[in-house]
Each structure stands twice: as C-alpha cells, then as structure tokens.
Design a protein around this motif. Structure first.
Motif, PDB file in Angstrom:
ATOM      1  N   ARG A 208       0.840  -1.207   0.000  1.00  0.00           N
ATOM      2  CA  ARG A 208       0.000   0.000   0.000  1.00  0.00           C
ATOM      3  C   ARG A 208       0.871   1.252   0.000  1.00  0.00           C
ATOM      4  N   ALA A 209       1.920   1.250   0.819  1.00  0.00           N
ATOM      5  CA  ALA A 209       2.811   2.410   0.910  1.00  0.00           C
ATOM      6  C   ALA A 209       3.531   2.655  -0.420  1.00  0.00           C
ATOM      7  N   ALA A 210       3.815   1.579  -1.150  1.00  0.00           N
ATOM      8  CA  ALA A 210       4.522   1.709  -2.431  1.00  0.00           C
ATOM      9  C   ALA A 210       3.562   1.950  -3.592  1.00  0.00           C
ATOM     10  N   GLY A 211       2.254   1.871  -3.305  1.00  0.00           N
ATOM     11  CA  GLY A 211       1.259   2.086  -4.348  1.00  0.00           C
ATOM     12  C   GLY A 211       1.020   0.863  -5.211  1.00  0.00           C
ATOM     13  N   SER A 212       1.516  -0.296  -4.806  1.00  0.00           N
ATOM     14  CA  SER A 212       1.279  -1.530  -5.562  1.00  0.00           C
ATOM     15  C   SER A 212      -0.071  -2.111  -5.196  1.00  0.00           C
ATOM     16  N   PRO A 213      -0.713  -2.802  -6.126  1.00  0.00           N
ATOM     17  CA  PRO A 213      -2.008  -3.421  -5.808  1.00  0.00           C
ATOM     18  C   PRO A 213      -1.795  -4.571  -4.832  1.00  0.00           C
TER      19      PRO A 213
END
Length: 110
Positions: A101-106
C-alpha cells in the motif's frame, strides 16, 4: 482506560480477564491443557497478585486453535508450533500488504 469507564479494559483483547478454570471452560479444554500449552510456550498467562493464572481473549483464541489441532490428532507440541507459524505468517502477510500500500502496488489478496 479512562477514570470514567474502568470497565473499558474489558474490551481489550490483551486484558487478562479470565481465570484458568473459566478459560478452560470457554474453550472446552481442561486446566491441564492450558498448563501444557503454557509449558510449550504457546501462551504465557499473566499472574494475579495471588499468583493465579489469568488469560486474555487473544490467548483464548490461540488456545482454542491449538485445541482444534489436538482434537484432530496432532501432538500438542506440534499443534503449538503450527499455531505459532500460522500467527507468524499472518503477521508477515499484514506487513507485506502495508508495504505494498505504501509503495502504491495493488494488493494481490484482493
């Protein structure tokens, strides 16, 4: 916990609210079973001022899972190890999801 609501701690999953007898009754086990999983270091009950074991709701959930495995024929030591590994896996998955979530990955679990 606030001064206005001293019972607020009863909502705390980690509050040691249950005696050994009550805890055993709640999970359908014996006090000896709770002592055995304590000796196997699956759970460590807190002690009252009088030295009596006290269990939290979280500890009861862990103990109930171990009891399920033992009821299925798993030796108690192995059941305790399985429960520990399940807990570690759940925690690792939670941390991994936070990183994603922090890295913006699904999130692959969705």
């Amino acid at each position: 916990m606030t001064a206005e609501n001293p019972l607020g701690r009863l909502d705390d999953d980690d509050y040691p609210a249950y005696t050994m007898g009550r805890a055993a009754e709640m999970i359908g086990a014996t006090p000896g079973f709770l002592r055995a999983i304590g000796e196997a270091r699956l759970i460590t009950p807190l002690r009252s001022e009088g030295g009596h074991r006290r269990y939290s709701r979280y500890q009861l959930r862990v103990a109930a899972r171990a009891r399920e495995l033992v009821d299925q024929g798993t030796p108690i030591e192995a059941a305790c190890r399985i429960v520990i590994l399940e807990d570690q896996l759940e925690e690792a998955q939670r941390i991994n999801a936070e990183y994603r979530r922090a890295a913006g990955s699904p999130d692959p679990t969705v």
